[in-house]
Design a protein around this motif. Structure first.
Motif, short mmCIF file in Angstrom:
data_model
loop_
_atom_site.label_atom_id
_atom_site.label_comp_id
_atom_site.label_asym_id
_atom_site.label_seq_id
_atom_site.Cartn_x
_atom_site.Cartn_y
_atom_site.Cartn_z
N GLU A 180 0.94 -1.89 0.56
CA GLU A 180 0.19 0.15 0.28
C GLU A 180 0.80 1.10 -0.17
O GLU A 180 1.29 1.47 1.07
CB GLU A 180 -1.02 0.17 1.13
CG GLU A 180 -2.13 -0.89 1.56
CD GLU A 180 -2.89 -1.24 2.35
OE1 GLU A 180 -2.48 -0.76 3.81
OE2 GLU A 180 -3.38 -1.82 2.60
N LYS A 182 2.34 4.78 0.71
CA LYS A 182 2.82 5.50 2.02
C LYS A 182 2.22 6.63 2.05
O LYS A 182 2.55 8.05 2.70
CB LYS A 182 3.85 5.03 2.88
CG LYS A 182 3.71 3.38 3.18
CD LYS A 182 5.30 3.04 3.78
CE LYS A 182 4.93 3.90 5.10
NZ LYS A 182 6.55 3.53 5.88
N ASP A 184 4.85 9.21 0.19
CA ASP A 184 6.17 9.79 0.59
C ASP A 184 7.21 8.36 -0.48
O ASP A 184 8.58 8.87 -0.70
CB ASP A 184 6.98 9.04 2.05
CG ASP A 184 6.58 8.05 2.15
OD1 ASP A 184 6.80 6.48 1.72
OD2 ASP A 184 7.44 7.75 3.36
N THR A 186 7.60 6.12 -1.39
CA THR A 186 7.45 4.05 -0.23
C THR A 186 6.26 3.53 0.33
O THR A 186 5.32 4.09 -0.22
CB THR A 186 8.08 4.19 0.96
OG1 THR A 186 7.52 4.70 2.28
CG2 THR A 186 9.21 4.93 0.66
N TYR A 187 5.75 2.42 0.41
CA TYR A 187 4.94 1.37 0.00
C TYR A 187 4.93 0.06 1.36
O TYR A 187 6.05 0.16 2.07
CB TYR A 187 4.71 0.57 -0.96
CG TYR A 187 4.99 1.14 -2.18
CD1 TYR A 187 3.36 1.23 -2.79
CD2 TYR A 187 6.05 1.17 -2.87
CE1 TYR A 187 3.69 2.36 -4.04
CE2 TYR A 187 5.54 2.43 -3.86
CZ TYR A 187 4.85 2.83 -4.54
OH TYR A 187 4.64 2.89 -5.71
N ALA A 188 4.01 -0.16 1.94
CA ALA A 188 3.94 -0.78 3.33
C ALA A 188 3.00 -2.14 2.81
O ALA A 188 2.83 -2.27 2.47
CB ALA A 188 2.80 -0.48 4.16
N THR A 190 2.89 -6.24 3.18
CA THR A 190 2.79 -7.04 4.21
C THR A 190 2.09 -8.40 3.61
O THR A 190 1.22 -8.01 2.18
CB THR A 190 1.39 -6.27 4.67
OG1 THR A 190 1.40 -5.38 5.32
CG2 THR A 190 0.34 -7.65 6.02
N GLY A 270 3.44 -4.81 6.92
CA GLY A 270 3.67 -2.74 6.88
C GLY A 270 5.49 -2.19 7.01
O GLY A 270 5.54 -1.69 6.73
N THR A 272 8.73 -1.42 4.76
CA THR A 272 8.63 -0.09 4.11
C THR A 272 9.51 -1.29 2.86
O THR A 272 10.73 -1.57 3.10
CB THR A 272 9.32 0.49 5.18
OG1 THR A 272 8.70 1.01 5.86
CG2 THR A 272 10.12 1.98 3.73
#
Length: 556
Positions: A180, A182, A184, A186-188, A190, A270, A272
């Motif tokens: 997902e 974020k 900025d 970057t992505y979370a 999971t 989550g 990074t």
């Protein structure tokens, strides 16, 4: 019998069987002179004999284990990896812009063979990193390349690939790991991944995971998958390994073999990550890593075959049992033992020739941009992977048989080769999938790549080999007229037939260059060509017979 790096044998195959001189003649690889090749193979061989081979048994007896969330590696592995990294063997084929040597992939594969022979469980670590370097070179942003590739080449950081999930093995499109944004850049990330080779260790500053995951707007199947860089530790402003990321090793698998190689279940909560390449184009990026990794795994099978053969020959030369046709000799003088050992030697030579031929094709494609070389390398890849690993398993099994009862006793070390190599026919795409790829995607050119190889085989002028090549051409033409299910039913046999025809061709080329090899070439031909004909007959059987047997009968 201590492992001896087969430097002269590798040189012979490069010089007289697969035409490596064509690679060295290109502008891109002009530095790969005979003197350079000799120096590289000699120095790498010395490291394998003196540093890596002595720790192979320790990895089997003292497996990697999880201790308070940290993977503790086998005795001597940290020092062994340091020798590999300090020798520059990880980045041999990497771009010099980031600290690599820019050498042909053929030389990397030759060195990898020797490392795999000496200590396969440890060799899997740099193999994964080499694949990650290739993927980043081809798909990552300039900033990501500059940050990660130099540290991967130096061995300060290690790389992994995260595809498989509990419900998504060969069907990668079924994966559920999500990423997902974020906000900025970057992505979370999971999700949970399984079967992650070298998912962690205690000798690297950082572990760089390439993870397949789905963005929120992803479609179903493989077309909706993206690729992310998710490091164990987040790089700080200076590019050093900083604070821990939100990921962990849940457990390590207890395996049949490769005990020194930690196979992890990875959990991402989550964590990074950074997108590698374009959104929803993750499979294309990952296949850059996987395709050459498939050749690399074929090389692993070859490496174990070489080591197991040496181990068995050493035992056979020492063991005395009963009278032989040659008097009070060793068991090597018994006909059946000699048959096994010659078969091991012949198959190992053939597997090496096919793998190095594939590597030369990849190098020539890169150096010249010629589509013919690209197609040739692509066609040979599934053969090199499946045949190399099948032969690794066969030779290791025969090695146990040569030892007799002592082969079944762990203290001789013969059984470790079979346990370690068995997985190579499974990972990086099972050998069945390699065969299906060969009769599917690799025949989408109407058989052009296959026919070009068979033309080379026929050009050697050996009557029996030419006849077998003609039969294989006819089989290829027949397959092109069949539906895909019938092709798949005979795929494994088709691949096996192709490997044996190519293997015979390699032996006869070698014998033409060195008449002392003629007796082994005649033996190989007498074994391989009849097998090729039998496999061709099986390949024509189609799928009907497979499905004519009811599931109830199979399950009864």
């Amino acid at each position: 019998m201590p492992y001896r790096a087969p430097v002269s044998e590798i040189r012979f195959v490069l010089d007289h069987v697969v035409g490596f001189d064509r690679v060295a003649a290109t502008e891109a690889f002009a530095e790969a002179t005979p003197e350079t090749v000799e120096a590289i193979l000699t120095e790498a061989g010395r490291m394998c004999e003196e540093v890596l081979a002595p720790i192979n048994r320790a990895g089997d007896l003292h497996p990697a284990h999880l201790e308070n969330g940290v993977v503790r590696t086998s005795p001597g592995y940290a020092e062994g990896f340091a020798a590999i990294a300090e020798g520059g063997w990880i980045g041999m084929s990497a771009d010099p812009e980031h600290g690599g040597m820019g050498l042909p992939i053929t030389l990397t594969m030759a060195v990898n063979e020797m490392i795999g022979s000496a200590c396969l469980a440890l060799q899997l670590n740099p193999l994964m990193t080499q694949g990650q370097i290739e993927a980043l070179e081809a798909h990552a942003s300039d900033e990501m390349k500059a940050l990660y590739i130099p540290k991967l080449i130096s061995g300060e950081w290690c790389g992994t690939m995260n595809l498989t999930e509990p419900q998504a093995g060969s069907d990668v499109g079924a994966l559920r790991t999500k990423a997902e944004p974020k906000g900025d850049g970057t992505y979370a990330v999971t999700g949970q991944k399984i079967y992650i080779s070298w998912g962690d260790n205690d000798f690297s500053e950082n572990i760089c995971h390439l993870v397949l995951a789905r963005l929120p707007d992803a479609g179903p199947g493989t077309k909706g998958i993206s690729l992310f860089m998710v490091p164990k530790r987040l790089p700080d402003a200076e590019g050093n390994a900083g604070v821990a990321n939100s990921l962990k090793v849940v457990s390590l698998e207890h395996k049949l073999g490769l005990h020194g190689s930690p196979t992890a279940v990875m959990q991402y909560d989550g964590a990074t990550g950074w997108l590698v390449g374009e959104p929803h184009r993750g499979m294309a990026a990952m296949f850059t890593m996987m395709n050459n990794a498939r050749l690399g795994v074929g090389i692993q099978g070859l490496g174990v075959a070489e080591a197991a053969m040496q181990h068995a020959v050493g035992y056979a030369l020492d063991r005395k049992q009963g009278k032989t046709p040659m008097g009070e000799g060793t068991i090597l003088d018994h006909a059946d033992v000699r048959r096994m050992v010659l078969s091991m030697k012949a198959e190992t030579f053939a597997a090496r020739a096919i793998a190095m031929d594939c590597a030369v094709s990849i190098d020539m494609a890169k150096a010249t941009g010629d589509a013919g070389w690209t197609a040739r390398g692509a066609f040979l890849t599934p053969i090199a992977k499946a045949y190399g690993t099948d032969i690794g398993i066969k030779v290791a099994g025969d090695g146990i048989q040569v030892h007799g009862g002592m082969g079944f006793v762990e203290e001789t070390g013969a059984a470790q080769y079979l346990r370690d190599v068995r997985v190579t026919a499974i990972y990086e795409g099972t050998n069945g999938i390699q065969a299906m790829d060969l009769v599917g995607r690799k025949l989408m050119d109407g058989g052009a790549a296959a026919f070009a190889l068979l033309d080379e085989v026929a050009a050697l002028g050996d009557a029996e080999l030419s006849a077998a090549a003609g039969d294989l051409r006819a089989l290829t033409e027949w397959l092109l007229t069949q539906d895909m299910q019938d092709r798949f039913a005979g795929a494994t046999s088709y691949l096996a037939a192709f490997a044996r025809v190519l293997g015979t061709h390699a032996h006869l080329k070698g014998a033409a260059a060195d008449p002392a090899r003629a007796p082994l070439a005649r033996f190989a031909k007498s074994q391989m060509l009849p097998e090729a004909l039998a496999e061709m007959a099986k390949a024509r059987a189609g799928a009907e017979g497979l499905y004519a047997v009811a599931t109830e009968v199979i399950a009864a």
